[in-house]
Design a protein around this motif. Structure first.
Motif, mmCIF file in Angstrom:
data_model
loop_
_atom_site.group_PDB
_atom_site.id
_atom_site.type_symbol
_atom_site.label_atom_id
_atom_site.label_comp_id
_atom_site.label_asym_id
_atom_site.label_seq_id
_atom_site.Cartn_x
_atom_site.Cartn_y
_atom_site.Cartn_z
ATOM 1 N N ARG A 1 33.978 39.537 38.299
ATOM 2 C CA ARG A 1 34.627 40.672 38.962
ATOM 3 C C ARG A 1 33.588 41.528 39.669
ATOM 4 N N GLU B 1 31.709 40.685 48.097
ATOM 5 C CA GLU B 1 32.159 40.495 46.724
ATOM 6 C C GLU B 1 32.453 39.026 46.392
ATOM 7 N N LYS C 1 32.087 43.963 42.614
ATOM 8 C CA LYS C 1 32.587 45.015 43.485
ATOM 9 C C LYS C 1 31.533 45.337 44.528
ATOM 10 N N TYR C 2 31.978 45.918 45.622
ATOM 11 C CA TYR C 2 31.067 46.242 46.718
ATOM 12 C C TYR C 2 30.176 47.407 46.292
#
Length: 293
Positions: A156, A150, A158-159
């Motif tokens: 922002r 990430e 996310k995985y």
């Protein structure tokens, strides 16, 4: 054995200025193999190769662009490296090279990956097939259009499952993921404290300084380059009186003329440094109107 590999996402190689920059970097760093991705070239020829740093001793392998996107160009010196095999896929191009001065062999795969997970799976299969051709040291580089973690992306992030697939591929192939050397992202690397307006103004001022230095180091002064082009065109014009002009010489003249037009356009439109200068002036002028959030 130490091998110098240059990889660059050039984002269009059909501009004379970009080819001139690539040529200067190849000469400066004396690389063993060069991988240029996102060339957006539908066809590479000898004339274009020479403008990009190649010579009569240069060999290359290309993955042609699809429409106006993609494209990979691998370049190496055939005086030193003997190419035993070439492999071109949908998202990668691979070469299998042997050093003519020793028994050292290695393979290299240049990548320009797709942006969605479904097609990325095809890329992993494609590279896996290349890896199985020879049991040699293998180097993979390029723009995968995916990250493993990430913190390697801005915003922002996310995985995702695509990140997991990427990590699994690296592990399955026994590859070593080289760490990023230097700062991550220029804007995010600027660390200032204070009110939002103060932080923004300081970041813009720092960005202005870095862009000014980068522009000078990378492109040089436009006026100097303009004089060089005009001088070279004058020499080429004198050669027009001879009947021995080749298609390559005509191509060089066209490239010089196009670059001259590009410089004129850049001077009229202004560059990033000028844009940041205007932003900084605007922020400074309206500083009193900002408040803490």
């Amino acid at each position: 054995m130490k091998i110098k590999i240059l990889w660059w996402n050039v984002r269009r190689l059909n501009e004379a200025e970009k080819r001139r920059l690539v040529k200067s970097l190849i000469k400066k760093w004396n690389t063993d193999i060069v991988c240029l991705s996102e060339t957006k070239l539908k066809q590479c020829n000898c004339s274009l190769m020479r403008q990009s740093g190649g010579s009569r001793w240069t060999d290359w392998l290309e993955l042609k662009a699809t429409g106006n996107s993609g494209g990979i160009l691998l370049i190496w010196d055939k005086r030193r490296w003997s190419c035993n095999e070439k492999l071109v896929g949908e998202y990668s191009a691979s070469v299998f090279l042997e050093d003519k001065n020793s028994d050292f062999k290695f393979s290299f795969s240049g990548v320009y990956g797709p942006c969605d997970r479904k097609r990325s799976k095809e890329l992993w299969k494609e590279l896996g097939a290349a890896a199985r051709l020879e049991d040699w040291p293998w180097v993979v580089g390029g723009d995968f259009n995916i990250t493993r973690f990430e913190d390697e992306r801005t915003g922002r992030a996310k995985y995702t499952r695509a990140m997991r697939d990427f990590s699994r591929f690296i592990d399955d192939m026994g590859l070593i993921d080289l760490p990023l050397h230097g700062g991550q992202y220029m804007w995010n690397s600027y660390d200032f404290q204070g009110r939002p307006d103060v932080v923004l103004a300081k970041k813009l001022r720092k960005l202005k300084e870095d862009l000014k230095k980068w522009n000078k180091d990378t492109f040089g002064h436009l006026g100097t380059r303009k004089d060089q082009i005009l001088h070279q065109l004058e020499i080429e014009q004198q050669n027009d009186n001879h009947d021995s002009n080749t298609e390559e010489e005509e191509s060089v003249r066209n490239a010089l003329t196009n670059e001259l037009h590009h410089i004129a356009k850049k001077k009229r439109a202004g560059d990033l440094h000028g844009i940041v200068q205007n932003l900084l002036a605007s922020v400074t002028k309206r500083k009193s109107g900002w408040r803490d959030l």
